[in-house]
Design a protein around this motif. Structure first.
Motif, short mmCIF file in Angstrom:
data_model
loop_
_atom_site.label_atom_id
_atom_site.label_comp_id
_atom_site.label_asym_id
_atom_site.label_seq_id
_atom_site.Cartn_x
_atom_site.Cartn_y
_atom_site.Cartn_z
N GLY A 174 30.97 38.27 49.43
CA GLY A 174 32.42 38.44 49.33
C GLY A 174 33.05 38.77 50.69
N ARG A 175 32.28 38.58 51.73
CA ARG A 175 32.72 38.89 53.09
C ARG A 175 32.23 37.78 54.02
NH1 ARG A 175 35.98 43.39 53.06
NH2 ARG A 175 35.61 44.27 51.01
N HIS A 230 45.32 33.77 50.14
CA HIS A 230 43.88 33.85 49.89
C HIS A 230 43.08 33.26 51.05
CE1 HIS A 230 43.65 34.66 45.27
NE2 HIS A 230 44.22 35.63 45.95
N LYS A 258 35.01 40.37 57.08
CA LYS A 258 36.35 40.21 56.49
C LYS A 258 36.25 39.68 55.07
CE LYS A 258 39.52 40.09 60.28
NZ LYS A 258 40.28 41.27 59.86
N ARG A 259 37.22 40.06 54.26
CA ARG A 259 37.26 39.72 52.83
C ARG A 259 37.43 38.20 52.61
NH1 ARG A 259 41.92 39.03 49.50
NH2 ARG A 259 43.20 39.45 51.31
N ASP A 276 38.20 35.26 49.37
CA ASP A 276 38.64 35.11 47.98
C ASP A 276 38.05 33.88 47.30
OD1 ASP A 276 40.76 37.29 47.99
OD2 ASP A 276 41.40 36.05 49.68
#
Lengths: 461, 192
Positions: free
Chosen positions: A451-452, A416, A331-332, A334
């Motif tokens: 980033g994940r 975020h 998953k992303r 931030d």
């Protein structure tokens, strides 16, 4: 152990009509929960009874932006600047030692106590902050109190207390490689629940606990409050004594020998009885990550969000933007935050730097690294860790609570996702609408790189 | 502190479990050096949208909630941060008692010190209260009972000393300071 410390600090034992009067050896004070207590004393014409047993610092609303700490730029948030100024005045007027804004010993209150050697086995320690349980790692009885009680301790060096119950958490075996103390405590909270420790003092015991360093034991005890416990403790041993030997405020010479003798008598006797006992196998613990809005909502990083249909659970998932049954890995992310009284010590920064070395923070990800104290900061810089972080593209900050509580300018935007080494994933904790994923420093660093959400063991291989 | 004997009021119900003190009052309101006026920040992120407009569907914003002094909450109410700003905000908003099956330790203690009565009831009474928002309920501190509109009565535990302080509107500091001689003696023995 709890019984021995309690008894040694009972000024007046409890009765059916009145609580015990419990003596406090060390009272830690910070800018956010103390102003109203000093005002109370001033209003009644009472002075601080034992300034020598009181130590103040600035951490909660104090900025971590180097410009506002050392650069001569005023503290941006006016109300925070007022809190800083008020503690400066209160400390000066009452004779309490304050490790002020530019002091080289300043830092998060639960990082500096141990680091200075002010936290010592057998003590009672209180502070107007729920994470005071951190100090229990040294075999102290340490717990958070409210501002009215801060006033009580300033005025009398004592608290009125009913004796809590005891809970033994036995952790057998050893943590596997790539699994940290943060993962262990998240697993413990998920096991006993966010109110499983209510009204109880936890003693963490067993082979896995004995094998932990002091930094790691502090991480475990720190989050006792997230299970609702009054305090968390680990019996002092050679690891504890090695950590304290030679620290600025630890006893020295003949006093050290005498202290050691006392401290060796603190661990619970084999016959000690606890109100309740639970057991866990450390070998079964994997890197953990939270998916919901309280610290009991955690899964192994390779796992899936449970499937439940109660309203509280679904509300938490709606806030997080997740679905029941989903996998978290991939998953992303931030924002990545490395810091807080849970995970901002030198060993935590090393664990994060190990994964970031010769790597970059992923495009679009903001990463903050906030050392727990100015001493941690300098020690990290002496090892070149700051260069690892800045070369990777992370921000290297001054010490403070920072994005753990988000009241000092360090916040994340609504919506975020923040992989955070802090202790609370409550709604809005890191900024209104921000979504917190609690994890270890290694897991946070891995998320920064990819980033994940990523199992840190994959990057180490 | 005002003395409390009886609280008689309609209830407002917030059934969610594990409501933490960050929800009761978000941290950005803690940069204050006084304890007054925090009612405006109570449940700020649940009461108001990001533009500061009240959310009409949130229970504390409904017209029938005005004047309610008794909050019926889900289990483990007030967990998390030790901020005393949480009971300050509730009290300033007009809440005088919180009823639940469990209330987090630090919040419980902080409430007692601020004239906000934490009341722990059995599951049956709690279920009835959750299912009947707006019920007229009476809390009798002296007798330590909660009386429901149909006359049913449930007891609740209350520390004798805390009850004494609340009934007489005195805080605990006076008692602590009266222990001066015992504290001095303790310090004397421990310094040897």
């Amino acid at each position: 152990m709890f019984e021995k410390i309690w008894r040694a600090h009972e000024v007046v034992p409890e009765t059916a009509e009145t609580p015990a009067v419990l003596y406090v050896d060390l009272h830690l004070v910070h800018e956010v929960t103390s102003p109203q207590a000093f005002t109370l004393l001033r209003g009644r014409g009472i002075t601080v009874r034992r300034p020598d047993r009181t130590l103040a610092t600035l951490d909660h609303s104090t900025p971590t932006d180097p410009q506002q700490v050392f650069g001569g730029v005023p503290i941006r948030l006016e109300s925070a600047a007022r809190q800083v100024a008020e503690l400066e005045r209160n400390a000066a007027e009452s004779g309490v030692e304050l490790l002020g804004l530019k002091d080289v010993r300043r830092g998060i209150v639960h990082v500096i106590g141990p680091e200075l050697g002010a936290t010592q086995p057998g003590m009672t320690i209180v502070c107007g902050d729920s994470h005071t349980s951190t100090h229990g790692a040294f075999g102290t009885l340490a717990f958070g109190i409210g501002t009215t009680e801060v006033g009580h301790v300033l005025a009398s060096q004592c608290l009125l207390q009913r004796k809590p119950k005891t809970l033994a958490v036995d952790v057998s075996g050893r943590l596997a490689a790539g699994v940290s103390a943060k993962d262990l405590v998240l697993a413990i909270i998920s096991h006993i629940g966010v109110s499983g420790g209510s009204g109880q003092v936890i003693e963490y015991r067993g082979e896995a606990i004995r094998a932990l360093s002091m930094d790691e034991r502090m991480t475990v005890c720190n989050m006792s409050i997230e299970a609702g416990a009054k305090a968390g403790m680990v019996a002092p041993d050679e690891t504890t004594f090695d950590y304290l030997r030679g620290r600025a405020r630890a006893p020295a010479g003949a006093e050290w020998e005498h202290a050691l003798e006392c401290w060796r008598g603190l661990p619970s006797d084999a016959s000690a009885v606890f109100n309740r006992e639970v057991a866990l196998d450390a070998a079964q613990v994997e890197p953990m990550i939270s998916y919901g809005t309280n610290p009991g909502m955690v899964v192994a990083i390779g796992g899936r969000i449970p499937e439940r249909d109660d309203e509280a659970f679904l509300k938490a998932l709606r806030y997080m933007g997740f679905e029941p049954g989903e996998a978290l890995a991939g998953k992303r992310v931030d924002v990545v935050f490395i810091g807080s009284c849970t995970n901002s010590r030198l060993s935590d920064l090393r664990a994060a730097a190990e994964l970031l070395r010769d790597r970059k923070v992923a495009r679009g990800v903001r990463m903050l690294v906030v050392p727990g104290s100015q001493q941690v900061k300098r020690a990290a810089e002496a090892e070149g860790l700051h260069e690892v972080f800045t070369a990777a593209g992370a921000e290297w900050r001054e010490s403070g609570c920072s994005m753990c509580i988000g009241m000092n300018g360090d916040t994340a935007a609504a919506g975020h996702y923040v992989v955070s080494t802090s202790n609370r994933n409550f709604e809005g904790r890191q900024g209104r609408g921000a979504r917190t994923l609690l994890a270890s420093p290694a897991t946070a660093a891995a998320a920064a790189v990819t980033g994940r959400i990523t199992d840190p063991r994959e990057l180490k291989a | 502190m005002q003395a409390i004997h009886r609280i008689r009021s309609r209830t407002v119900v917030l059934p969610a479990a594990d409501v933490d003190t960050d929800q009761i009052i978000p941290a950005r309101f803690l940069t204050t050096t006084i304890r007054d006026g925090l009612g405006r920040a109570l449940f700020a992120d649940w009461r108001f949208d990001s533009n500061g407009h009240p959310r009409p569907d949130f229970v504390l914003n409904r017209p029938e909630t005005a004047g309610c002094e008794i909050l019926v909450a889900g289990r483990n109410f007030g967990c998390g941060s030790s901020r005393e700003h949480a009971p300050w905000a509730l009290h300033d908003f007009g809440i005088r008692a919180v009823i639940s099956t469990s209330i987090a330790d630090i919040f419980f203690n902080n409430s007692l010190k601020n004239g906000l009565l934490p009341v722990l009831v059995d599951e049956g009474t709690h279920s009835w209260l959750l299912a009947n928002p707006g019920a007229d309920v009476e809390i009798d501190l002296e007798a330590a009972t909660v009386t429901l509109p149909d006359g049913r009565r449930a007891g609740f535990p209350i520390d004798a000393f805390a009850r004494h302080c609340l009934l007489h509107g005195v805080d605990e500091l006076g008692y602590l300071l009266s222990q001066h001689a015992a504290i001095a003696a303790h310090e004397e023995v421990r310094s040897r």
